[in-house]
Structures are given as structure tokens and as C-alpha cells.
Design a protein around this motif. Structure first.
Motif, mmCIF file in Angstrom:
data_model
loop_
_atom_site.group_PDB
_atom_site.id
_atom_site.type_symbol
_atom_site.label_atom_id
_atom_site.label_comp_id
_atom_site.label_asym_id
_atom_site.label_seq_id
_atom_site.Cartn_x
_atom_site.Cartn_y
_atom_site.Cartn_z
ATOM 1 N N VAL A 48 -2.508 -3.976 0.576
ATOM 2 C CA VAL A 48 -3.094 -2.982 1.753
ATOM 3 C C VAL A 48 -2.916 -3.544 3.207
ATOM 4 O O VAL A 48 -3.074 -4.648 3.219
ATOM 5 N N ILE A 49 -2.380 -2.601 4.142
ATOM 6 C CA ILE A 49 -2.205 -3.247 5.559
ATOM 7 C C ILE A 49 -3.112 -2.510 6.415
ATOM 8 O O ILE A 49 -3.165 -1.389 6.260
ATOM 9 N N ILE A 50 -3.923 -3.282 7.129
ATOM 10 C CA ILE A 50 -4.960 -2.551 8.010
ATOM 11 C C ILE A 50 -4.913 -3.365 9.701
ATOM 12 O O ILE A 50 -4.620 -4.657 9.590
ATOM 13 N N GLY A 51 -4.573 -2.327 10.494
ATOM 14 C CA GLY A 51 -4.237 -2.895 11.562
ATOM 15 C C GLY A 51 -3.008 -3.809 11.749
ATOM 16 O O GLY A 51 -2.671 -4.826 12.399
ATOM 17 N N GLY A 52 -2.008 -3.570 10.794
ATOM 18 C CA GLY A 52 -0.628 -4.271 10.785
ATOM 19 C C GLY A 52 -0.775 -5.428 10.027
ATOM 20 O O GLY A 52 0.404 -6.165 9.954
ATOM 21 N N GLU A 53 -2.082 -5.930 9.542
ATOM 22 C CA GLU A 53 -1.884 -7.086 8.761
ATOM 23 C C GLU A 53 -2.526 -6.715 7.305
ATOM 24 O O GLU A 53 -3.169 -5.996 7.074
ATOM 25 N N ILE A 54 -1.949 -7.918 6.461
ATOM 26 C CA ILE A 54 -2.365 -7.924 5.228
ATOM 27 C C ILE A 54 -3.975 -8.155 5.037
ATOM 28 O O ILE A 54 -4.726 -8.579 5.595
ATOM 29 N N PHE A 64 -9.191 4.580 1.907
ATOM 30 C CA PHE A 64 -8.593 3.732 3.081
ATOM 31 C C PHE A 64 -8.234 4.698 4.095
ATOM 32 O O PHE A 64 -7.789 4.453 5.362
ATOM 33 N N GLN A 65 -7.749 6.166 3.871
ATOM 34 C CA GLN A 65 -7.064 6.925 4.827
ATOM 35 C C GLN A 65 -5.841 6.213 5.644
ATOM 36 O O GLN A 65 -6.172 6.202 6.617
ATOM 37 N N VAL A 119 -0.676 1.646 2.742
ATOM 38 C CA VAL A 119 -0.945 0.967 1.431
ATOM 39 C C VAL A 119 0.407 1.176 0.572
ATOM 40 O O VAL A 119 1.248 2.184 0.632
ATOM 41 N N VAL A 120 1.084 0.265 -0.152
ATOM 42 C CA VAL A 120 2.184 -0.042 -0.796
ATOM 43 C C VAL A 120 1.864 -0.212 -2.127
ATOM 44 O O VAL A 120 1.053 -1.163 -2.628
ATOM 45 N N ILE A 121 2.074 0.682 -3.239
ATOM 46 C CA ILE A 121 2.090 0.756 -4.319
ATOM 47 C C ILE A 121 3.256 0.641 -5.135
ATOM 48 O O ILE A 121 4.056 1.569 -5.181
#
Lengths: 315, 315
Positions: free
Chosen positions: A144-150, A255-256, A132-134
Motif C-alpha cells: 500500500v502506497i499512501i502519499g507516495g510512501e510505503i 483505502f480508496q 495499492v499493488v496486488i
């Protein structure tokens, strides 16, 4: 082959030519002129991109695609800006318009999501799948990046973490809710609290540092005065870090992610900010101390995250 | 082939034989006896499962795999319960132990995540890729489905949405934080507020409905009295819905799921709860009114969601 990344902001249009290894070959920039007609802004986006390509000393034939990071809500599949508050665009087919000037595939995504993708592919969150980038600025930007994707949900409007209420009924937010995280942990919130404290505490160093001129107060002022031992400023900074920590702890419990990246001007406070922040999160996160938890890091790409992330966009 | 789903709770062990179409062929149940040694509990889990298979009138040869939904934190890859507060298990290799009794592949997952998977595959969120299931009980259970699969972050401990602070510095939560959503929108919170209001408002219908006996107050009492026109109860219900809405709005702004499913006893209030809840969310969500947003629905599988979701677990 190279990629063009465009970071469309309320103040300026920035374009960069990016290598497959995520290095920026050359950049170009011009004012957005946000109140103009959208077609003029899009023409300027194209010209800024062409300028960057020329600066890079390559030909347009070597460009594979163009990515645009835009504020507001974006319809990726239609290549449109649905709604951008500070650029006065509503349902504008930006990608189609861009192709009038540059005949390449054009992709679009929310700017905070682009920054997250940039950090994930080439910055502070490189090598992990979930991050996660804030970005702490006027508001709180988040991706939020999940599995390398947005990840942005079924309608592409997700990851608006700044608009998570952490003080129900609290300070009014620009979004209409009361008590959003953004109203407590953004640069704007920090400046508001610093001004308030300066008025209520005439003896505070804050007033000396700004020559008694409230308009000189910025998001750095309280940190500067706190580091010099000013108690009023220390209290502002402590409260700010507490609220920042409340939101990041919420994000971690939800999100952990493996890494949380902090960007924006305030993140330049480095360990003075990050060290107590990590302590707060470690004390408050749901998982027990023995469970591994997110690493909290400073952004590595800084202002270039948006350009690099936009350049990485694809179908 | 059939699948066994086990719902391990603090009070009871429930096992079901589930068809590939997610129908339950037969169920069996016995008390957990949570204070016992873990090996006794696991033996009882196996026996309950064998009982369910017998009730279903099939043979163990027709069972493909066993899934366990457990409270607390689970290490899926190791097949372990890392930490379960109310069953006194810490780092127990449950799957390995189970295979001593039943020689089948055994999988384990957090119980709220199982319920979410069940609703996603066969219940209220069937047919959509991204959904969130919220179970309002003693606490708030929650599971997040992204791309049709359970999302729980890099360490498997994510989706703890009940432990998102919505009132910074507010009511103390069992997790140690102050102001968690669970402390304002769970059944426990509703009962606490109902008791408080009954004491402060002797004339309220709440007291008549419970024969002046505070121990008769449950999560339904305020709703019952409110429906009968009691103002005190109406205020409790309004506040409860507001806090529930604050949390769900946060979840929508973060995840933008296509469907949010509400389960647990309180969800049986149906439209009396859901209609004002939807109104609150629609007014407060970040996306504009014209953007499609999550559908808020009642659970379809109810208490069976956990068994069905557990049965669906695989590698």
C-alpha cells in the motif's frame, strides 16, 4: 550515482543496478538455497550485487545505497528480517551483515511493499499519491502506497491484504485463519479449483489440455480452456474473478486508492481478466457510480518491480 | 479562541463550543427534521451553533472556525455534502450556506472520520499516530487516522470498513453487497440474530427479559441474558464477537494501527465484550504473537467524539 536493488526470494536472489530514473542498468541472479545458514545467503546476496555492478560496467564508488526486498516481516529501523517463513530467517540483522561485504548504506523492506513502491515511482501507478499493488502468485502479495510512501502501520507488518477473511469459516489458509482472500484468489487457489473441477468433469477441456495429467494443471489452464469455450473452465474463471473482485472492492472501500495495480502471472490474462473484474468492482463498490473510483491496471514493471522498489529504499 | 463542532445526524443536530484543549464548553441540540429542505436544515445548524456559543457565555468574535461532521460522502475541498442517504442531501454546498449565517471559515468531513479525529486528538487514541475508530450502531461507522490525520483516500470516500465483505454471498447489506461486516457486527445485526433466536428458542431468557415482546429486543438484550447464564444468548454473543473479531483482524492485518477504538452503545459492554474479542484477534492476526499488535480500547469521548473531531477540522 546508482542504486542496488536486491529481490530476495525463496527460490532466487536477484540484484539489479538501478539509475536515478528507475531504469535497470544490469541484473544478476543466483539460487537462494533457502535451507542454508543465513550468513551464506547474505554473502551470496552481496556477491550477486557485486556481479550486477560489474555487469553494469561501473565501479562500486558510483553506488549510493543498497535496498533489500525480503519476504516475511521486516524490522526496517533495525535493518532486520524478523521472520521469513520460506527462508528460515528469524531476527537476522541482514543490513549489518551486508555491510561487511559492501560498505554502503543498506535498507530493508518487505518484498511486496518494494514492488508497490516500484510501481508507484516508475510503473503503473506513477504520478499518483495513493495506490495499492496486488501480486497474484502462490499467495497474494500486497503493498500500500499512501502519499507516495510505503504504508505498513506502526509495526511495519501492515498491508497484508491477502490475509483478509472474505469467507468467514471458509478454506483454511497457511496463516491459520479460515477464508482468507489468498485462499480464494491466489494462483494456488485457482489451481486447486481447476484440479477439483477436472476430476468432477471428465469431459472438460481442462483434461484434454493437460493430457489427463493433473500435475500439468497451472494457473493458466482454466483461463485457456475457458477462452476455448469450456463451460466448466468458464465457471472456475468466473468464480475466481468474483472472489478477486470481492477482495479488491474491500480494499477500495477501505483505502480508496487512485490506482490498483495487478501483478503476478495471472495478470497476464489482461483484459479477459480485467474487464469483468472492473465490472464487478463497479457494481459492488460503496461509492456511487458518479464518484470517481480506482483505476484497475496491470503491472508495468512485472518481475522487476521488486528490484526497482528495493533500489528506491532510503531512510 | 474557540472552535465550533457540529455533529449532523439523521435524528438530531448537535453543536458544541470546543476549547483548544478539546474540552466542550457548552452544547446545544435540536431535531434534524431530515425530510425538510436542505436550506432549513442548514439554517438550524447555524442557529444551534449560535445557541451553543451563547450558552458558553462567549462572543462569536472568540470563535475561530466551524467544523461539520456529516453522514454520507463529503467533498471536503468544495465544502459539500455529495450524498447523505438519511438527510436527503445531494451535492449541497453546506459550508457556503453556513457562512451566510456565521461569517467564519467552515469545514466539513464525514462524521465517522470526525469521531476518529476526536479520539485521536483527545480520546482513547491520544498520543499515537495511527489509529482506527469503529462505531457499532445501526451500521458500523469507521474512521482511519494515519500520521495523526484523517485518511480517506484520493476521493475522500475511504475508510468505509463496515462495507468490507467478510462472508462472501452472505446477508444482504444496505449498500447492495452481500456479506458486509456491517451485516454481521452492527447493532442491527445483533438485534436481528437476537430476534431470530428468541423465536426459535421459546425457553430462552431473552423472551422473559423482553416480556415475550420482540419489539423490546435491543442490542443489549442478548448480552444481558448471556450474563445471566442463558445458553441461547451466549451463542448469539459468541457469534457476534467472532464476526466483530473477523473484521477487526482484517483491519489490523491491513492497517496495523497502534490502537483500535470501539465506540457506540455496544462498546458499553466493556470487558465482557473486549476480553474475548482481544483473545480472538490475538489468535487470528497475521503477525506472530511476539510482534506488538494494536491495543483494543473502548471509546473515551463517546457521543462527544463527533463534535470534538468536527471542531478540530481545518484546511
Amino acid at each position: 550515482m546508482y542504486f542496488i536493488g536486491i529481490d530476495l526470494g525463496g527460490t532466487s536472489i536477484k540484484a539489479g543496478v538501478v539509475t536515478p530514473e528507475c531504469a535497470i542498468l544490469a541484473k544478476s541472479q543466483r539460487p537462494t538455497g533457502a535451507c542454508r545458514n543465513y550468513s551464506e545467503i547474505i554473502r551470496d546476496m552481496a556477491e550477486t550485487a557485486i556481479e550486477a555492478v560489474q555487469k553494469a560496467g561501473i565501479g562500486m564508488a558510483e553506488i549510493k545505497s543498497i535496498g533489500i526486498g525480503s519476504p516475511g516481516t521486516v524490522d526496517k529501523s533495525k535493518g532486520m528480517i524478523s521472520y521469513a517463513n520460506n527462508i528460515n530467517m528469524r531476527n537476522v540483522a541482514v543490513c549489518k551483515e551486508m555491510r561487511k561485504y559492501i560498505k554502503k548504506p543498506v535498507f530493508i523492506e518487505n518484498d511486496a511493499n518494494c514492488a508497490a513502491l516500484g510501481e508507484s515511482e516508475a510503473g503503473a501507478a506513477k504520478g499518483v499519491k495513493d495506490s495499492v499493488v496486488i501480486t497474484l502468485g502462490t499467495g497474494i502479495g500486497s503493498g500500500v502506497i499512501i502519499g507516495g510512501e510505503i504504508y505498513s502501520g506502526f509495526n511495519g507488518a501492515g498491508a497484508e491484504l491477502g490475509h483478509m477473511v472474505i469467507v468467514s469459516g471458509g478454506v483454511e489458509c497457511t496463516c491459520g485463519r479460515k477464508g482468507c482472500w489468498e485462499s480464494y484468489a491466489s494462483g494456488t487457489a485457482l489451481i486447486r479449483e481447476t484440479i477439483k473441477a477436472a476430476i468432477n468433469n471428465p469431459e472438460s477441456l481442462i483434461n484434454k489440455l493437460t493430457s489427463q495429467n493433473m500435475s500439468h494443471i497451472n494457473a493458466k489452464t482454466a483461463f485457456d480452456a475457458a477462452k476455448m469455450g469450456d463451460k466448466t473452465a468458464k465457471k472456475i474463471v468466473d468464480d475466481f474473478i468474483m472472489y478477486l473482485g470481492e477482495g479488491i472492492t474491500n480494499i477500495i472501500n477501505a483505502f480508496q486508492p487512485e490506482i490498483v495495480v495487478l501483478g503476478g502471472g495471472i495478470s497476464n490474462e489482461g483484459e479477459y481478466l480485467l474487464s469483468p473484474l472492473r465490472e464487478f468492482i463497479d457494481e459492488h463498490r460503496y461509492t456511487k457510480k458518479e464518484t470517481p473510483s480506482a483505476i484497475i491496471k496491470k503491472s508495468e514493471l512485472g518481475n522487476d518491480a521488486g528490484i526497482i522498489g528495493a533500489a528506491l529504499l532510503k531512510n
